[in-house]
Structures are given as structure tokens and as C-alpha cells.
Design a protein around this motif. Structure first.
Motif, short mmCIF file in Angstrom:
data_model
loop_
_atom_site.label_atom_id
_atom_site.label_comp_id
_atom_site.label_asym_id
_atom_site.label_seq_id
_atom_site.Cartn_x
_atom_site.Cartn_y
_atom_site.Cartn_z
N UNK A 114 0.79 -1.22 -0.24
CA UNK A 114 0.00 0.03 0.01
C UNK A 114 0.89 1.32 0.05
N UNK A 115 2.05 1.23 -0.66
CA UNK A 115 2.82 2.29 -0.99
C UNK A 115 2.13 3.50 -1.91
N UNK A 116 2.27 4.80 -1.74
CA UNK A 116 1.89 5.59 -2.73
C UNK A 116 3.01 6.52 -3.01
N UNK A 117 4.01 6.56 -2.22
CA UNK A 117 5.34 7.56 -2.83
C UNK A 117 6.46 7.23 -1.89
N UNK A 118 7.67 7.14 -2.57
CA UNK A 118 9.01 6.77 -2.09
C UNK A 118 9.89 7.93 -2.27
N UNK A 119 11.10 7.90 -1.22
CA UNK A 119 12.09 8.81 -1.32
C UNK A 119 13.31 8.32 -0.71
N UNK A 120 14.50 8.68 -1.27
CA UNK A 120 15.67 8.20 -0.99
C UNK A 120 16.75 9.01 -0.24
N UNK A 121 17.21 9.07 0.64
CA UNK A 121 18.26 9.95 1.31
C UNK A 121 19.70 9.47 0.96
N UNK A 122 20.69 10.00 1.74
CA UNK A 122 22.04 9.36 1.10
C UNK A 122 22.34 8.13 1.58
N UNK A 123 21.80 7.47 2.74
CA UNK A 123 22.03 6.12 2.87
C UNK A 123 20.50 5.29 3.60
N UNK A 124 19.50 6.02 3.23
CA UNK A 124 18.33 5.54 3.85
C UNK A 124 17.12 6.08 2.67
N UNK A 125 16.00 5.34 3.44
CA UNK A 125 14.75 5.42 2.32
C UNK A 125 13.66 5.44 3.19
N UNK A 126 12.47 6.21 2.49
CA UNK A 126 11.33 6.36 3.31
C UNK A 126 10.19 5.82 2.32
N UNK A 127 9.03 5.56 2.97
CA UNK A 127 7.74 5.37 1.98
C UNK A 127 6.51 5.98 2.93
N UNK A 128 5.71 6.53 1.93
CA UNK A 128 4.48 6.90 2.56
C UNK A 128 3.45 5.96 2.06
N UNK A 129 2.41 5.36 3.09
CA UNK A 129 1.65 4.39 2.67
C UNK A 129 0.23 5.11 2.31
N UNK A 130 -0.66 4.30 1.94
CA UNK A 130 -1.93 4.96 1.70
C UNK A 130 -2.79 5.44 2.91
N UNK A 131 -2.44 4.61 4.11
CA UNK A 131 -3.11 5.19 5.26
C UNK A 131 -2.51 6.42 5.99
N UNK A 132 -1.69 7.03 5.34
CA UNK A 132 -1.06 8.51 5.74
C UNK A 132 0.14 8.15 6.78
N UNK A 133 0.48 7.06 7.03
CA UNK A 133 1.53 6.60 7.76
C UNK A 133 3.19 6.60 7.01
N UNK A 134 4.20 6.61 7.67
CA UNK A 134 5.36 6.68 7.02
C UNK A 134 6.20 5.58 7.53
N UNK A 135 7.22 4.97 6.57
CA UNK A 135 7.96 4.03 7.11
C UNK A 135 9.21 4.36 6.80
N UNK A 136 10.58 4.06 7.43
CA UNK A 136 11.79 4.42 7.05
C UNK A 136 12.71 3.09 7.36
#
Length: 179
Positions: A114-136
């Protein structure tokens, strides 16, 4: 061609999404394919080539991508079926696949749905889920995973205190979330 002026990327058209990493680029075409170019160190071109390529090459096995994100040396693709594919550098777990092995080709990040967006940092990543929460996941050495500590995580973990998020972005060692 003047290297200091904007110019079209030869051989690339119908682009619907793009991302820039550290000396590498990625683009999604309207047909769902992903194309990469630049330096392929650590596998970040996604096609097994680790050298330098000055023209786009198609990443094998990706046919339904809808968006793309890039960290410094890794790439994340969101597919229309909700699958997340990752490749490139992974020493700090920035691919989220439970190990620290670099990936030369797209690998499914099965720990997310249920991922709606992704982003990448220098040595990490994050995801926005459809329920409005974020995982890293990945390196947490500056607190960029947002759980209150500085330990790294090889798999996605929830970012504390975020809900109703609508957009995310990553910088080198930090992230942004908008509600």
C-alpha cells in the motif's frame, strides 16, 4: 553541445517520472519501463552494469513502474500493482530487504504494501503508505529513521508520531513529511 546548458537526454521520450541520485539518473516512461544512466557503481543502474553510461539503458524486468526515487547510490521504483522494486548500494540497509548486499538488478521489497510514494536519502529510504503513515529504513545515524533512536534498520519501520501525511521528501540525512 554546451555542457553548461540544458539539453534533452538522447534516446529518452514520454517520461512521466524521474529521479537523480549521486552521479546517476533514472526515468519512468509512459509504458512503465525504467531507464537509467550515469555511473553504475554498486549496481545503481539496475541492469548489472557497474561502469559509466552516458545514455539511458532500460532496467530489465520493470514493466509497470509509475514513479521512481533515488538515494545517493540506490534506486526505488513504485509499480502500478503496489510492488516496490529496489536496486543499488545497500551497505546500510537502504534497500530495506533485510540484508546489506548490493543489488545489481531490481529486487522486490516485500516488507511493504500500500505504498503511494517513495523517497531516498544518502543512506536511507522512506515510504508513504496509503493510510497516511510513513516507514523508514537504512542508516539511522542522525535520527533520520524517525523512531527516536540512531540505530539502523535493514527493514522498514514506522516513523513515530506521523499520521495523515500526504507527501514526503528526503535529503542527505533528513526527511520531510507534509500533512
Amino acid at each position: 553541445i554546451d555542457e553548461n546548458l540544458a539539453a534533452p537526454v538522447p534516446g529518452l521520450s514520454n517520461v512521466v517520472a524521474m529521479a537523480a541520485g549521486c552521479v546517476n539518473c533514472a526515468a519512468v516512461r509512459s509504458d512503465g519501463t525504467v531507464w537509467t544512466w550515469g555511473h553504475g557503481w554498486s549496481g545503481k543502474l539496475g541492469d548489472g552494469f557497474k561502469g559509466e553510461r552516458d545514455h539511458p539503458g532500460m532496467v530489465p524486468g520493470v514493466t509497470n513502474a509509475i514513479s521512481i526515487a533515488a538515494g545517493a547510490d540506490h534506486v526505488l521504483a513504485l509499480c502500478a500493482d503496489g510492488k516496490v522494486l529496489v536496486w543499488g548500494y545497500n551497505r546500510h540497509g537502504e534497500l530495506g530487504i533485510g540484508n546489506t548486499d548490493n543489488q545489481l538488478y531490481p529486487t522486490a521489497l516485500t516488507a511493504l504494501s500500500k505504498v503511494v510514494a517513495l523517497a531516498g536519502g544518502d543512506r536511507h529510504s522512506i515510504a508513504l503508505l496509503s493510510d497516511g503513515t510513513v516507514k523508514a529504513w537504512g542508516s539511522g545515524s542522525y535520527g533520520q529513521l524517525g523512531y527516536g533512536g540512531e540505530e539502523s534498520s535493514l527493514t522498514p519501520i514506522g516513523v513515530a508520531g506521523l499520521s495523515n501525511i500526504v507527501a514526503i521528501a528526503s535529503g542527505g540525512f533528513h526527511n520531510l513529511a507534509a500533512d
